[in-house]
Design a protein around this motif. Structure first.
Motif, mmCIF file in Angstrom:
data_model
loop_
_atom_site.group_PDB
_atom_site.id
_atom_site.type_symbol
_atom_site.label_atom_id
_atom_site.label_comp_id
_atom_site.label_asym_id
_atom_site.label_seq_id
_atom_site.Cartn_x
_atom_site.Cartn_y
_atom_site.Cartn_z
ATOM 1 N N ALA A 4 0.840 -1.197 0.000
ATOM 2 C CA ALA A 4 0.000 0.000 0.000
ATOM 3 C C ALA A 4 0.878 1.252 0.000
ATOM 4 O O ALA A 4 1.877 1.302 0.706
ATOM 5 C CB ALA A 4 -0.910 0.005 1.226
ATOM 6 N N ARG A 5 0.476 2.199 -0.828
ATOM 7 C CA ARG A 5 1.223 3.452 -0.871
ATOM 8 C C ARG A 5 0.844 4.315 0.321
ATOM 9 O O ARG A 5 -0.318 4.384 0.706
ATOM 10 C CB ARG A 5 0.918 4.218 -2.146
ATOM 11 C CG ARG A 5 1.816 3.804 -3.264
ATOM 12 C CD ARG A 5 1.644 4.726 -4.412
ATOM 13 N NE ARG A 5 0.470 4.252 -5.139
ATOM 14 C CZ ARG A 5 -0.181 4.945 -6.033
ATOM 15 N NH1 ARG A 5 0.180 6.150 -6.340
ATOM 16 N NH2 ARG A 5 -1.219 4.451 -6.644
ATOM 17 N N ARG A 6 1.837 4.942 0.856
ATOM 18 C CA ARG A 6 1.629 5.844 1.979
ATOM 19 C C ARG A 6 0.930 7.097 1.472
ATOM 20 O O ARG A 6 1.292 7.664 0.447
ATOM 21 C CB ARG A 6 3.015 6.187 2.553
ATOM 22 C CG ARG A 6 3.017 6.867 3.855
ATOM 23 C CD ARG A 6 4.436 6.913 4.406
ATOM 24 N NE ARG A 6 5.386 7.476 3.475
ATOM 25 C CZ ARG A 6 5.937 8.683 3.599
ATOM 26 N NH1 ARG A 6 5.632 9.435 4.609
ATOM 27 N NH2 ARG A 6 6.799 9.121 2.717
ATOM 28 N N ARG A 7 -0.066 7.546 2.195
ATOM 29 C CA ARG A 7 -0.799 8.765 1.832
ATOM 30 C C ARG A 7 0.023 9.967 2.279
ATOM 31 O O ARG A 7 0.433 10.066 3.430
ATOM 32 C CB ARG A 7 -2.152 8.766 2.529
ATOM 33 C CG ARG A 7 -3.001 9.932 2.143
ATOM 34 C CD ARG A 7 -4.352 9.415 1.665
ATOM 35 N NE ARG A 7 -5.267 10.515 1.451
ATOM 36 C CZ ARG A 7 -5.485 11.052 0.258
ATOM 37 N NH1 ARG A 7 -4.847 10.582 -0.794
ATOM 38 N NH2 ARG A 7 -6.328 12.040 0.106
ATOM 39 N N LEU A 8 0.268 10.871 1.335
ATOM 40 C CA LEU A 8 1.031 12.083 1.623
ATOM 41 C C LEU A 8 0.133 13.300 1.511
ATOM 42 O O LEU A 8 -0.814 13.315 0.723
ATOM 43 C CB LEU A 8 2.192 12.236 0.626
ATOM 44 C CG LEU A 8 3.256 11.161 0.603
ATOM 45 C CD1 LEU A 8 4.230 11.418 -0.538
ATOM 46 C CD2 LEU A 8 3.989 11.099 1.927
ATOM 47 N N SER A 9 0.463 14.320 2.270
ATOM 48 C CA SER A 9 -0.247 15.589 2.110
ATOM 49 C C SER A 9 0.095 16.136 0.726
ATOM 50 O O SER A 9 1.107 15.753 0.129
ATOM 51 C CB SER A 9 0.198 16.581 3.186
ATOM 52 O OG SER A 9 1.524 17.002 2.934
ATOM 53 N N PRO A 10 -0.739 17.025 0.199
ATOM 54 C CA PRO A 10 -0.415 17.607 -1.108
ATOM 55 C C PRO A 10 0.971 18.260 -1.134
ATOM 56 O O PRO A 10 1.706 18.121 -2.116
ATOM 57 C CB PRO A 10 -1.518 18.644 -1.324
ATOM 58 C CG PRO A 10 -2.668 18.128 -0.521
ATOM 59 C CD PRO A 10 -2.044 17.472 0.691
ATOM 60 N N SER A 13 3.637 15.487 -1.137
ATOM 61 C CA SER A 13 3.657 14.835 -2.443
ATOM 62 C C SER A 13 4.384 15.709 -3.466
ATOM 63 O O SER A 13 5.222 15.228 -4.238
ATOM 64 C CB SER A 13 2.225 14.556 -2.893
ATOM 65 O OG SER A 13 2.221 13.882 -4.124
ATOM 66 N N ARG A 44 4.211 7.155 -7.549
ATOM 67 C CA ARG A 44 2.924 7.826 -7.743
ATOM 68 C C ARG A 44 2.507 7.639 -9.199
ATOM 69 O O ARG A 44 3.248 7.117 -10.024
ATOM 70 C CB ARG A 44 3.028 9.326 -7.422
ATOM 71 C CG ARG A 44 3.406 9.612 -6.001
ATOM 72 C CD ARG A 44 2.244 9.299 -5.069
ATOM 73 N NE ARG A 44 2.584 9.623 -3.698
ATOM 74 C CZ ARG A 44 2.402 8.801 -2.680
ATOM 75 N NH1 ARG A 44 1.910 7.613 -2.854
ATOM 76 N NH2 ARG A 44 2.712 9.167 -1.465
ATOM 77 N N ASN A 48 -1.332 11.817 -10.793
ATOM 78 C CA ASN A 48 -1.041 12.530 -9.547
ATOM 79 C C ASN A 48 -0.151 13.728 -9.835
ATOM 80 O O ASN A 48 -0.381 14.827 -9.320
ATOM 81 C CB ASN A 48 -0.385 11.576 -8.549
ATOM 82 C CG ASN A 48 -0.030 12.253 -7.245
ATOM 83 O OD1 ASN A 48 1.086 12.737 -7.101
ATOM 84 N ND2 ASN A 48 -0.968 12.264 -6.311
ATOM 85 N N HIS A 52 -0.714 18.015 -9.598
ATOM 86 C CA HIS A 52 0.141 18.982 -8.891
ATOM 87 C C HIS A 52 0.783 20.017 -9.806
ATOM 88 O O HIS A 52 0.980 21.164 -9.395
ATOM 89 C CB HIS A 52 1.256 18.251 -8.121
ATOM 90 C CG HIS A 52 0.763 17.523 -6.931
ATOM 91 N ND1 HIS A 52 0.292 18.161 -5.800
ATOM 92 C CD2 HIS A 52 0.646 16.199 -6.686
ATOM 93 C CE1 HIS A 52 -0.084 17.269 -4.918
ATOM 94 N NE2 HIS A 52 0.118 16.070 -5.421
#
Length: 189
Positions: A4-10, A13, A44, A48, A52
């Motif tokens: 599972a990919r770690r969730r990052l803040s915008p 990221s 990513r 994604n 950004h």
């Protein structure tokens, strides 16, 4: 088995993508800084990064802005130290390294050649702010704008072909750095 990919803040990221882009720039040159390559490096998706940065040119512009802020902060601190020591060599070395080892020269050239010249704006703006700040901090009598132009152009030229030119002329590799230091010494009061 899927990891599972770690969730990052915008922000995290975006910072991760810019760090990966900078690493690719240094390792393989500006042509390697693609949305696909950066996405693969940080685990990513292409989508994604599109979210950004909007496009590859948006990524390049963000990369140049990030690099410009980091580099000018280091150079600004060195310039203040150089004033007191009356030795510009640290400033020269940092500037030449920024364009050569840190990839700013290759990135600038790539952006110009690919028609993405507006991506240079963050670099030009950061340099202009630094020069204005240095002039306002007590040395407006010095030709700091002209010194900066000369130093940046010498560093860019050296990054692009300094090694080959020095070799062809039978000169030591650091000759351009010495010439830049000598020129800055001549303009000191």
């Amino acid at each position: 088995m899927s990891i599972a990919r770690r969730r990052l803040s915008p922000e995290a990221s975006r910072d991760s993508a810019l760090q990966a882009a900078r690493e690719l720039l240094i390792e393989a040159g500006p042509q390697a800084v693609t949305l696909k390559a950066v996405a693969a490096r940080i685990g990513r998706t292409h989508a994604n990064l599109l979210h950004h940065f909007g496009s590859a040119s948006g990524l390049q512009k963000a990369l140049s802005a990030s690099m410009a802020e980091t580099i000018t902060a280091k150079i600004g601190a060195a310039a203040l130290r150089a004033r007191e020591a009356r030795d510009p060599r640290e400033v020269v070395d940092l500037t030449f390294d920024a364009f050569d080892k840190e990839g700013a020269g290759a990135l600038a050239s790539w952006m110009i050649l690919s028609g993405n010249e507006d991506a240079l704006d963050p670099i030009l703006e950061a340099i202009h702010r630094l020069v204005d700040d240095l002039a306002a901090s007590g040395h407006a009598d010095k030709p700091i704008h002209e010194d900066t132009l000369q130093l940046v152009l010498m560093a860019l030229g050296d990054a692009l072909m300094g090694g080959s030119m020095a070799k062809a002329l039978g000169l030591p590799r650091d000759t351009a750095r010495r010439l830049a230091s000598d020129a800055l010494m001549r303009t000191q009061p």
